[in-house]
Design a protein around this motif. Structure first.
Motif, PDB file in Angstrom:
ATOM      1  N   ARG A   1      17.756 -10.084 -23.424  1.00 12.91           N
ATOM      2  CA  ARG A   1      17.822  -8.951 -22.497  1.00 12.91           C
ATOM      3  C   ARG A   1      18.617  -9.294 -21.227  1.00 12.91           C
ATOM      4  O   ARG A   1      19.509  -8.542 -20.826  1.00 12.91           O
ATOM      5  N   ARG A   2      18.309 -10.461 -20.652  1.00 17.97           N
ATOM      6  CA  ARG A   2      18.982 -10.815 -19.395  1.00 17.97           C
ATOM      7  C   ARG A   2      20.485 -10.968 -19.610  1.00 17.97           C
ATOM      8  O   ARG A   2      21.298 -10.499 -18.817  1.00 17.97           O
ATOM      9  N   LEU A   3      20.811 -11.635 -20.726  1.00 18.98           N
ATOM     10  CA  LEU A   3      22.223 -11.842 -21.053  1.00 18.98           C
ATOM     11  C   LEU A   3      22.944 -10.514 -21.188  1.00 18.98           C
ATOM     12  O   LEU A   3      24.024 -10.294 -20.627  1.00 18.98           O
ATOM     13  N   TYR A   4      22.327  -9.583 -21.920  1.00 20.04           N
ATOM     14  CA  TYR A   4      22.994  -8.312 -22.160  1.00 20.04           C
ATOM     15  C   TYR A   4      23.036  -7.433 -20.922  1.00 20.04           C
ATOM     16  O   TYR A   4      23.990  -6.694 -20.721  1.00 20.04           O
ATOM     17  N   THR A   5      22.007  -7.526 -20.092  1.00 23.80           N
ATOM     18  CA  THR A   5      22.078  -6.778 -18.830  1.00 23.80           C
ATOM     19  C   THR A   5      23.259  -7.269 -18.019  1.00 23.80           C
ATOM     20  O   THR A   5      24.018  -6.475 -17.445  1.00 23.80           O
ATOM     21  N   PHE A   6      23.415  -8.583 -17.978  1.00 22.29           N
ATOM     22  CA  PHE A   6      24.528  -9.140 -17.220  1.00 22.29           C
ATOM     23  C   PHE A   6      25.861  -8.718 -17.835  1.00 22.29           C
ATOM     24  O   PHE A   6      26.745  -8.205 -17.150  1.00 22.29           O
ATOM     25  N   LEU A   7      25.968  -8.894 -19.150  1.00 21.41           N
ATOM     26  CA  LEU A   7      27.257  -8.627 -19.801  1.00 21.41           C
ATOM     27  C   LEU A   7      27.644  -7.163 -19.702  1.00 21.41           C
ATOM     28  O   LEU A   7      28.789  -6.822 -19.439  1.00 21.41           O
ATOM     29  N   ARG A   8      26.664  -6.287 -19.916  1.00 17.69           N
ATOM     30  CA  ARG A   8      27.018  -4.870 -20.027  1.00 17.69           C
ATOM     31  C   ARG A   8      27.049  -4.167 -18.689  1.00 17.69           C
ATOM     32  O   ARG A   8      27.945  -3.392 -18.394  1.00 17.69           O
ATOM     33  N   ASP A   9      26.044  -4.438 -17.859  1.00 16.08           N
ATOM     34  CA  ASP A   9      25.925  -3.630 -16.646  1.00 16.08           C
ATOM     35  C   ASP A   9      26.582  -4.281 -15.442  1.00 16.08           C
ATOM     36  O   ASP A   9      26.892  -3.597 -14.469  1.00 16.08           O
ATOM     37  N   GLN A  10      26.758  -5.602 -15.501  1.00 12.54           N
ATOM     38  CA  GLN A  10      27.377  -6.218 -14.336  1.00 12.54           C
ATOM     39  C   GLN A  10      28.798  -6.658 -14.593  1.00 12.54           C
ATOM     40  O   GLN A  10      29.656  -6.560 -13.724  1.00 12.54           O
ATOM     41  N   MET A  11      29.066  -7.117 -15.792  1.00 10.16           N
ATOM     42  CA  MET A  11      30.407  -7.615 -16.060  1.00 10.16           C
ATOM     43  C   MET A  11      31.311  -6.492 -16.544  1.00 10.16           C
ATOM     44  O   MET A  11      32.317  -6.166 -15.927  1.00 10.16           O
ATOM     45  N   HIS A  12      30.948  -5.886 -17.645  1.00  8.35           N
ATOM     46  CA  HIS A  12      31.793  -4.839 -18.220  1.00  8.35           C
ATOM     47  C   HIS A  12      31.347  -3.476 -17.711  1.00  8.35           C
ATOM     48  O   HIS A  12      31.033  -2.591 -18.483  1.00  8.35           O
ATOM     49  N   ASN A  13      31.340  -3.324 -16.376  1.00  7.91           N
ATOM     50  CA  ASN A  13      30.827  -2.064 -15.856  1.00  7.91           C
ATOM     51  C   ASN A  13      31.930  -1.037 -15.661  1.00  7.91           C
ATOM     52  O   ASN A  13      31.682   0.039 -15.140  1.00  7.91           O
ATOM     53  N   GLY A  14      33.142  -1.369 -16.059  1.00  6.48           N
ATOM     54  CA  GLY A  14      34.213  -0.387 -16.031  1.00  6.48           C
ATOM     55  C   GLY A  14      34.865  -0.213 -14.680  1.00  6.48           C
ATOM     56  O   GLY A  14      35.795   0.565 -14.548  1.00  6.48           O
ATOM     57  N   ILE A  15      34.383  -0.917 -13.648  1.00  7.40           N
ATOM     58  CA  ILE A  15      34.975  -0.758 -12.327  1.00  7.40           C
ATOM     59  C   ILE A  15      36.055  -1.825 -12.133  1.00  7.40           C
ATOM     60  O   ILE A  15      35.802  -3.016 -12.273  1.00  7.40           O
ATOM     61  N   LEU A  16      37.245  -1.335 -11.845  1.00 14.65           N
ATOM     62  CA  LEU A  16      38.418  -2.193 -11.798  1.00 14.65           C
ATOM     63  C   LEU A  16      38.230  -3.340 -10.801  1.00 14.65           C
ATOM     64  O   LEU A  16      38.576  -4.481 -11.078  1.00 14.65           O
ATOM     65  N   ASN A  17      37.659  -3.026  -9.639  1.00 11.77           N
ATOM     66  CA  ASN A  17      37.576  -4.041  -8.598  1.00 11.77           C
ATOM     67  C   ASN A  17      36.631  -5.173  -8.979  1.00 11.77           C
ATOM     68  O   ASN A  17      36.838  -6.307  -8.571  1.00 11.77           O
ATOM     69  N   ASP A  18      35.591  -4.846  -9.748  1.00 10.04           N
ATOM     70  CA  ASP A  18      34.656  -5.898 -10.125  1.00 10.04           C
ATOM     71  C   ASP A  18      35.277  -6.858 -11.124  1.00 10.04           C
ATOM     72  O   ASP A  18      34.981  -8.046 -11.125  1.00 10.04           O
ATOM     73  N   TRP A  19      36.166  -6.304 -11.997  1.00  6.25           N
ATOM     74  CA  TRP A  19      36.871  -7.220 -12.904  1.00  6.25           C
ATOM     75  C   TRP A  19      37.765  -8.122 -12.105  1.00  6.25           C
ATOM     76  O   TRP A  19      37.938  -9.288 -12.437  1.00  6.25           O
ATOM     77  N   GLY A  20      38.364  -7.531 -11.062  1.00  4.13           N
ATOM     78  CA  GLY A  20      39.328  -8.266 -10.245  1.00  4.13           C
ATOM     79  C   GLY A  20      38.766  -9.590  -9.762  1.00  4.13           C
ATOM     80  O   GLY A  20      39.481 -10.580  -9.693  1.00  4.13           O
ATOM     81  N   VAL A  21      37.459  -9.601  -9.470  1.00  3.80           N
ATOM     82  CA  VAL A  21      36.834 -10.832  -9.001  1.00  3.80           C
ATOM     83  C   VAL A  21      36.974 -11.922 -10.056  1.00  3.80           C
ATOM     84  O   VAL A  21      37.396 -13.049  -9.761  1.00  3.80           O
ATOM     85  N   TYR A  22      36.653 -11.565 -11.326  1.00  5.21           N
ATOM     86  CA  TYR A  22      36.743 -12.567 -12.388  1.00  5.21           C
ATOM     87  C   TYR A  22      38.188 -13.014 -12.587  1.00  5.21           C
ATOM     88  O   TYR A  22      38.484 -14.202 -12.730  1.00  5.21           O
ATOM     89  N   MET A  23      39.085 -12.008 -12.593  1.00  6.67           N
ATOM     90  CA  MET A  23      40.477 -12.355 -12.865  1.00  6.67           C
ATOM     91  C   MET A  23      41.051 -13.220 -11.747  1.00  6.67           C
ATOM     92  O   MET A  23      41.745 -14.194 -12.004  1.00  6.67           O
ATOM     93  N   LEU A  24      40.723 -12.861 -10.509  1.00  5.16           N
ATOM     94  CA  LEU A  24      41.222 -13.637  -9.368  1.00  5.16           C
ATOM     95  C   LEU A  24      40.656 -15.045  -9.388  1.00  5.16           C
ATOM     96  O   LEU A  24      41.362 -16.005  -9.076  1.00  5.16           O
ATOM     97  N   SER A  25      39.363 -15.170  -9.771  1.00 12.09           N
ATOM     98  CA  SER A  25      38.797 -16.511  -9.747  1.00 12.09           C
ATOM     99  C   SER A  25      39.456 -17.377 -10.815  1.00 12.09           C
ATOM    100  O   SER A  25      39.625 -18.583 -10.623  1.00 12.09           O
ATOM    101  N   TYR A  26      39.874 -16.750 -11.895  1.00 15.67           N
ATOM    102  CA  TYR A  26      40.586 -17.522 -12.934  1.00 15.67           C
ATOM    103  C   TYR A  26      41.923 -18.005 -12.405  1.00 15.67           C
ATOM    104  O   TYR A  26      42.283 -19.185 -12.568  1.00 15.67           O
ATOM    105  N   ILE A  27      42.667 -17.113 -11.745  1.00 16.04           N
ATOM    106  CA  ILE A  27      43.959 -17.565 -11.217  1.00 16.04           C
ATOM    107  C   ILE A  27      43.727 -18.596 -10.109  1.00 16.04           C
ATOM    108  O   ILE A  27      44.488 -19.562  -9.968  1.00 16.04           O
ATOM    109  N   GLY A  28      42.613 -18.437  -9.372  1.00 15.67           N
ATOM    110  CA  GLY A  28      42.282 -19.440  -8.362  1.00 15.67           C
ATOM    111  C   GLY A  28      42.044 -20.796  -8.994  1.00 15.67           C
ATOM    112  O   GLY A  28      42.529 -21.818  -8.507  1.00 15.67           O
ATOM    113  N   LEU A  29      41.331 -20.787 -10.126  1.00 20.08           N
ATOM    114  CA  LEU A  29      41.058 -22.036 -10.843  1.00 20.08           C
ATOM    115  C   LEU A  29      42.355 -22.699 -11.270  1.00 20.08           C
ATOM    116  O   LEU A  29      42.563 -23.903 -11.089  1.00 20.08           O
TER     117      LEU A  29
END
Lengths: 532, 335, 135, 116
Positions: D77-105
């Motif tokens: 449940r916790r995994l899927y809540t995170f994956l569905r509602d926090q990660m893949h929530n469809g909001i462009l800016n929230d993805w941006g955080v992940y994408m930016l952190s990857y380029i930062g890495l």
């Protein structure tokens, strides 16, 4: 000796594509456009097959455009690996174009659709054929713009427009980052020709011929350039965490386009990664330390996207979205195979190294065939179910058309990797290479990914095959069925011919990634023109 | 001439030993053993009418279902698909038997353990899933749902557990071909005699037993998912010949999985590797021990809810297997 | 003179990278699609200026200021050409930039059209509300 | 006893052949031995709903949303809540955080490599 066919394919296909809107003003009969587009992509298939045959017979071939020798002019360079991927692209695209004739049979915008579809094919073939890093940027943009436009093709559908702008906005950022990477490369090496770059990165010789001075920090520039281009390539191939656009964009496109995007376009990013990490910044180069680090990053990201794609498959309610997540999972696996080249895992030329790369390309091929088969099957299923994409409303249409059901099952078995389908043999190679490399944990994670993805496939099979009918069954015409049949047979063939295919792929990979192969790439793409 | 011998040998291995016929007899006998023991632990008699000690009871049940009852004529499902997938599952089990060293025609090559996993794990699981999904029923679908939920953890646990002896053998011996089932079976005994490798072997065996338990949907993993207990999960709609087919598939799975533990983990005919008869007896004895352990496990647990089941497999299957793998990697670093 | 030249050049480079940072912030963090697209154009223009700047080989050296990439003598000797190759601004980055500008124009136009369409269909260009596709 | 030393590909295909052969034999045995109701029979057996008549349920299908309940809403449940509602929530800016952190890495790796 260079062959015109190596160079002529991409420009002529661009011409064929851009004539279409003009023809659309004169000719009103849609059948003409179906025939025209199919003929154009058949032409691409024939030329790509011819190019493949000459490369297999005579080795690496390059073509300098306009007679300008590299590194001054743009050149296209074909070796075994990229000519094979180009052949795969051209053949699957041919089937997809044929299928489009059924799918958009009475769409008024057919000329524009076909312009974009051929543009997509041109972009992909250009990316794969090119021997010039800047031309790769141009072709990447050609491919991407066609892809953005095709995703937003139904421009009055909110979801399609939303998916297109999400894809397009970040896609533009990715290609611009790649452009900045190119600027760094040009500043430090003074060249953008891949063969020339290969030489300069490997031997660190002659890089101050043209440039130097202020931008002479080759190590820093190489590192930043590699980082930026890798970001762009992983965006194009939808590897975690750059995968977010894919599950939105692929389902919203018209179904044949989804097949092209999921089956082929993602391959371009993987191919470009391979070209950068195994030819230009190769294991023998002066930057191999950086390369090892980057390959570890791709390994982790490949595993992560494999896991996330598989996990997300289990909760999808939309047939095409489920398949899109499966694409993320499989591209992750391909990237895991590509990451074997890190010197922490294997030495170049060792059994594990060759096995991993062979497995990666084999999996690429299997995934392309299996995924385009499943997407095209999904198109027929959606049509037969009355236009709905929701799994709950499919009503087991595939069971009432045995061919459709068989295609669905074959596609799923191919992607699950079950013997004797091709998917098994590529997964076998991936498992074997990591066991051989002394990293059995990676094999275990690959197994976990396969096991989790079973959930998603069970969902798909249950909804499409076993639920009870909700409405009248609409029978699809013969054309799509024949195409599904061809692709199903292709999936079987990649399995049954695996002794031959794996042998060939192994030879190709060895020829491309060995020290001699890299030298040969440079010789054929650069030096040979100066000797004339 | 050689080709003819090969073909004859293939057909013999496929159909007689260790193929279909032996598979049928052995799995029926295994079912009898499990039923008898299970009944005894619950202070019941168990099968006792047909044959001495009721040993022929499973055969009688099978033949009665196959010959006397009729196949259902089902409105919502496809009986034909169920039939085909049932037979494919049995075919996959037969094929995987040829990888074991008990077969007269033995297939061995580098990394053939992966093939064993895919034939025995994936093909059989998918056949069972699709066979029961073919006959749609709310209970069947629920059963399929929970069975596949279990498989997500059970399958990797079994894979990891199997990799451990294979990996250790390839590290400690020079046996050819590497990462192969038959090489492992040949040298598995040497892992138990060395205290260093015995620890991961114990962990791996436990993990294998737990994952087999869940792959076979035995208690505690035949899990009710609703408030009120579900009826029979995947087998709800089977009746007559189809039920016989499914029972055969399930028993054959039980037989082969236990045999793999006996052969690959416990070293099969050791210590009588050179004597055919004594070796066979030793293998049988080990096999019966494994079967008994599985039956005792089956009888001594209640049922879990599905999420409890999943976390149980993770706790007692996947994690011990991963720890065993980590230990074997460390041992490999030492060696 | 030399120090000033180097200083100015460093300021140019620094401001370019600063610009990259700002525009990336704009693309990734601003909620409005229009502002994202504005940031994107800033980003691609920065990349283009960077490319142009790279063409000025050896600019910080005061004794050899760069010259336009045009050969003025009609029949140049080898010495002329060598001198020219050392001094002239590299024309290739400019060619690259020309291509990149054309491509950027196409992409920006397309994105603006899509944004317009998003505004028509969703009534907003705020990406936090244009999020129908999720999960 | 004879060991067949084949390359992995041929061996897999050989075993698949064995699979096909034994499946075929099993199918033939099953077809010849089992008793089937004639195909023309219009009598269907109703689904078994715990002894209730089939009319107690609206449809024999389970919605795909309810599949894998145990994994999605139970163990993970916790995994899927995170994956569905926090990660893949469809909001462009929230993805941006992940994408930016990857380029930062990636930039970080480049810098580390440069500094070494």
């Amino acid at each position: 000796m260079y062959y015109l066919s190596v160079g002529v394919l991409v420009p002529s296909l661009i011409g064929l594509a851009f004539v279409l809107p003009l023809l659309g003003m004169i000719i009103k009969n849609i059948k003409f456009f179906h025939a025209y587009a199919s003929a154009a992509s058949l032409y691409a298939l024939v030329v790509a097959a011819y190019n493949f045959s000459i490369v297999v017979k005579e080795g690496v071939k390059a073509y300098p455009f306009g007679g300008w020798w590299p590194p001054i002019g743009i050149s296209y360079e074909l070796d075994e690996v990229n000519s094979l991927i180009a052949l795969l692209t051209a053949s699957v695209m041919f089937l997809i174009t044929l299928y489009s004739a059924w799918y958009i049979r009475d769409l008024k915008d057919a000329p524009y659709y076909y312009t974009l579809l051929l543009g997509l094919e041109v972009g992909m073939l250009g990316c794969i054929y090119t021997g010039d890093a800047f031309n790769l940027f141009v072709m990447l943009e050609v491919m991407s713009i066609s892809a953005y436009a095709l995703v937003g093709f139904y421009r009055n559908k909110p979801e399609a427009v939303e998916a297109a702008i999400k894809y397009g906005l970040f896609g533009a950022v990715a290609t611009t980052l790649y452009f900045i990477g190119l600027v760094f490369i040009y500043a430090s090496f003074g060249t953008l020709n891949m063969a020339d770059l290969t030489n300069k990165v490997t031997l660190f010789w002659g890089y101050d011929l043209v440039s130097g001075y202020y931008y002479g920090q080759v190590y820093a520039a190489t590192a930043i350039a590699l980082a930026l281009s890798l970001w762009a390539f992983t965006f194009k191939s939808a590897v975690f965490p750059n995968h977010f656009w894919l599950p939105d964009a692929h389902p919203e496109a018209p179904t044949p386009v989804s097949a092209a995007l999921s089956g082929l376009v993602v391959n371009v990013g993987v191919y470009a990664t391979f070209r950068f990490l195994y030819t230009i910044f190769n294991p023998f180069s002066a930057v191999s330390g950086l390369r090892d680090l980057i390959l570890l990053v791709t390994l982790v990201l490949g595993l992560a996207s494999g896991l996330i794609g598989a996990l997300m498959m289990a909760v999808q309610d939309d047939i095409k979205r489920l398949l899109a997540y499966s694409t993320i999972s499989h591209i992750g696996l391909v990237l895991v195979g590509l990451s074997i080249g890190s010197s922490l895992l294997s030495k170049p030329g060792s059994q594990a190294f060759v096995d991993g790369l062979t497995g990666a390309f084999y999996h690429l091929i299997n995934h392309s065939l299996g995924k385009s088969l499943l997407f095209l099957t999904a198109g027929v299923i959606i049509y037969a179910a009355g236009g709905t994409r929701r799994l709950d409303e499919l009503g087991g249409v595939a069971r009432r058309n045995p061919l459709l059901g068989a295609a669905l099952i074959i596609g799923v078995l191919q992607l699950l990797g079950i013997p004797p389908f091709g998917g098994f043999f590529s997964k076998y190679l991936l498992y074997a290479s990591y066991l051989e490399a002394g990293a059995p944990y990676i094999s275990v994670i690959i197994n976990v990914i396969s096991a989790i993805s079973l959930l998603g496939y069970v969902r798909l099979l249950y909804a499409a095959l076993f639920t009870t009918p909700k409405r009248e069954f609409v029978r699809a015409s013969a054309l799509p069925t024949i195409i599904l049949l061809i692709l199903s047979v292709a999936c079987l063939i990649t399995g049954i011919l695996s002794p031959i295919m794996s042998e060939w792929l192994r030879r190709f990979v060895e020829a491309t990634t060995s020290r001699d192969g890299i030298l040969n790439y440079w010789l054929q793409g650069y030096l040979i023109f100066w000797g004339r | 001439m050689e080709e003819i011998t090969l073909i004859a040998l293939t057909v013999f291995s496929t159909l007689v030993f260790p193929g279909l016929l032996t598979l049928w007899i052995a799995s029926m006998l295994s079912e009898w053993w499990v039923r008898k023991l299970f009944a005894r632990t619950q202070r019941r008699m168990g099968p006792s009418y047909v044959g001495p000690l009721g040993i022929l009871q499973p055969f009688a049940d099978f033949l009665k279902l196959l010959l006397a009852k009729t196949e259902p004529n089902y409105r919502h499902g496809s009986v034909k698909l169920a039939r085909i997938f049932g037979c494919v599952g049995i075919g996959a089990i037969t094929a995987s038997l040829l990888l074991l060293p008990i077969s007269p025609l033995r297939i061995a090559f580098n990394f053939d353990v992966i093939l064993l996993i895919y034939f025995l794990g994936v093909w059989v699981a998918i056949s069972e899933l699709l066979m029961s999904t073919s006959l749609t029923n709310p209970f069947t679908i629920k059963g399929v749902s929970r069975f596949s939920s279990m498989l997500v953890v059970a399958e990797p646990a079994f894979f990891t557990a199997t990799i451990v002896p294979v990996y250790l053998v390839s590290l400690t011996t020079k046996g050819e071909p590497v990462f192969s089932v038959s090489t492992t079976a040949e040298f598995a005994w040497s892992l138990w005699t060395n205290p260093l490798t015995a620890i991961p072997m114990i962990l791996a065996t436990i993990a294998a037993l737990v994952s087999i338990q869940s792959k076979l949907m035995f208690p505690p993993f035949n899990i009710p998912e609703a408030e009120q207990e579900l009826i029979a999960g995947v087998v709800t709609e089977f009746s007559g010949p189809l039920l016989a087919l499914f029972n055969f598939l399930h028993d054959a799975d039980l037989y082969v999985l236990s045999l793999i533990v006996a052969v690959v983990f416990l070293g099969g005919p050791y210590p009588f590797s050179d004597n055919l008869v004594l070796g066979a007896l030793a293998t049988t004895a080990k096999y019966l021990v494994i079967l008994t352990i599985i039956t005792i496990l089956k009888s001594s647990f209640g049922r879990f809810r599905v999420e409890q089941g999943v976390s149980t497999i993770v706790k007692y299957g996947l994690i011990p297997a991963l720890v065993a793998l980590a230990l074997s990697i460390i041992i490999g670093g030492l060696a | 003179m030399s120090e000033l030249n180097t200083f100015l050049f460093n300021i140019l480079l620094f401001s370019l990278f600063f610009n990259v940072g700002i525009s990336l912030y704009g693309i990734f963090a601003r909620p409005s699609l229009i502002k994202k697209i504005i940031a994107l154009t800033i980003f691609s223009d920065t990349a283009n200026v960077l490319a142009i700047a790279v063409g000025y080989r050896g600019w910080p050296s005061p004794s050899q200021p760069p010259i336009p990439p045009v050969i003025t003598t009609t029949e140049p000797s080898i010495d002329d050409l060598t001198w020219f190759a050392r001094q002239a601004v590299d024309p290739l980055p400019q060619a690259l930039v020309l291509t990149a500008i054309v491509i950027g124009l196409a992409v920006t136009l397309f994105l603006v059209f899509l944004t317009l369409q998003v505004y028509r269909l969703y009534g907003t260009t705020d990406v936090r509300r244009v999020a129908r596709l999720r999960g | 006893m004879s060991t067949l030393n084949l390359d992995p590909w041929t061996a897999t295909l050989f075993l698949s052949g064995v699979l096909a052969l034994s499946t075929l034999v099993m199918y033939l045995v099953y077809i010849t031995l089992s008793r089937k109701t004639p195909q023309t029979s219009s009598e269907y057996s109703e689904p078994y709903i715990g002894g209730e008549p089939a009319s107690v349920i609206k449809s024999v299908d389970v919605s795909v949303r309810n599949l894998f309940w145990g994994v999605v809403r139970g163990a993970g449940r916790r995994l899927y809540t995170f994956l569905r509602d926090q990660m893949h929530n469809g909001i462009l800016n929230d993805w941006g955080v992940y994408m930016l952190s990857y380029i930062g890495l990636l930039t970080l790796i480049a810098l580390i490599y440069f500094m070494r």
